[in-house]
Design an enzyme around this catalytic site. Structure first.
Site: not given
Length: 419
Positions: A154, A239, A268
């Protein structure tokens, strides 16, 4: 559903809980399926709903809230910058971007950073930069560059990114998709090696697959991948949007195997739970291929975002939050593992990040989250009977014990009901 009122700060008119939900369901697209709780305020690891009930936030904005809600240091930095300058665009220099870029480069050990906004933008940026590096530096034939990706990944929601997802919810009815990606099983070094050829410019991976349920790779996979990428002349692209910036008990999840990728993809928590702030970090050989006009963003690197991001990096530079995640993570792991065989099938924990698989004969993940909500715990399910926990790094030992106790109670009740 209760209908206790809360005050709309914009109008002063009392709004019942049911109306907040009804307005959202009526006017906001249904791309989420929220739990039936309407949050109105937060402090540290805790939030309150419009009725005043307190909940321990064990999702933490998918790790965007690593430092909790309303961290005083981050709010003060944001408030100060709000009074000075918020946006210039990169058409001009601003006095916040340079210090932020330097601090983040030093935190990652890289030469340069390229700031963006959302995590998906950072992934897209990493893809573009890797391709341009492949053409300009590695010498891949024009238009032929490929990137190896991992199944179960994801990385975001853009059409390019979902094109290499194997989740039908993410892909159905959104094609056609961008070519140039080769998928292999997560954690399978042999499959990665077999997928690399003369067109390969990079391997894009999550050191821990968060959306998949906090899926950990086999021991040694990251070290082997680092060696493979070096040997074959391709970029190792990590990531670390969810796994990085203290979540796993180290600054980056790659640190657990003493691995440094060629490209860090960050987001984030970089925005401190205040703004979307993301970036990629790499050495000059890689990021140096970017030239004026070849990539950009109206808001990327804006003064407000840079000020907040800089403060986040300063907070991480002490190592305090990483150590806190490590110590509390050990407590969380011990508590959750004691529930295996008592309604839990499997537990995966790295720092303050856990994925638990519920016995599917008892409850779905959604049912567990609904039951936990009734006990003052907010969490998120994924993939059937899996639940993720990611409390803010500012939570306490008592908070961890409360989480474990609440989950134990939910499972115990389910076992009793099942006979």
């Amino acid at each position: 559903m209760t209908t206790t009122s809360s005050t709309d700060p914009g109008s002063g008119v009392a709004e019942p809980t049911s109306r907040h939900i009804a307005l959202t369901e009526t006017y906001a697209a249904h791309n989420y399926h929220p739990l039936p709780v309407v949050l109105a305020s937060g402090e540290g690891a805790w939030v309150r709903d419009v009725e005043g009930r307190r909940y321990l936030d064990c999702l933490a904005g998918y790790s965007a809230l690593n430092f909790g809600h309303g961290h005083p240091r981050l709010l003060a930095r944001a408030a100060g910058q709000l009074q000075r300058l918020t946006l210039t665009s990169r058409a001009f220099y601003n006095d916040q971007l340079g210090p932020f870029a330097q601090a983040l480069a030093e935190l990652t050990g890289k030469d340069m950073v390229l700031p963006m906004n959302s995590g998906a933008e950072a992934v897209e940026t990493a893809i573009k930069v890797s391709r341009k590096w492949g053409y300009r530096v590695k010498g891949v034939a024009p238009g032929a560059a490929t990137i190896v990706t991992m199944r179960g990944n994801f990385h975001g929601r853009t059409t390019t990114i979902v094109g290499f997802s194997d989740d039908p919810d993410a892909t159905d009815d959104y094609g056609p998709f961008t070519p140039g990606f080769v998928g292999v099983p997560y954690g399978d070094g042999g499959a990665v090696a077999a997928a690399i050829d003369d067109t390969t410019v990079g391997v894009l991976f999550e050191p821990i697959q968060g959306e998949g349920g906090v899926v950990l790779p086999p021991d040694g996979f990251l070290r082997d991948l680092r060696a493979l990428c070096t040997e074959r002349g391709v970029l190792m692209i990590a990531d670390e949007i969810q796994s990085g910036l203290g979540r796993t008990g180290r600054t980056f999840a790659c640190d657990h195997e003493d691995v440094v990728p060629d490209v860090y993809v960050l987001g984030k928590a970089l925005g401190g739970g205040i703004l979307p702030v993301s970036a990629i970090a790499a050495d000059r050989e890689v990021l140096g291929v970017v030239r004026p006009g070849t990539h950009g963003s109206t808001f990327g690197g804006n003064p407000l975002a840079a000020a907040i991001g800089h403060e986040v990096v300063r907070m991480l530079a002490t190592g305090e939050h990483q150590e806190r995640a490590r110590v509390l993570g050990e407590r969380l792991a011990a508590g959750l593992r004691a529930l295996v065989g008592k309604g839990l099938v499997e537990v995966r924990v790295r720092g303050l990040w856990a994925g638990v698989d519920i016995d599917p004969r008892l409850l779905t993940g959604r049912q567990v989250c609904e039951a936990l909500m009734g006990r003052g715990i907010l969490a998120k399910d994924t993939h059937g009977s899996t639940v993720r926990f990611a409390p803010p790094l500012v939570c306490t030992e008592d908070d961890i014990d409360l989480l474990v106790s609440a989950l134990g109670s939910v499972l115990e009740e389910a076992l009793l009901s099942a006979g």
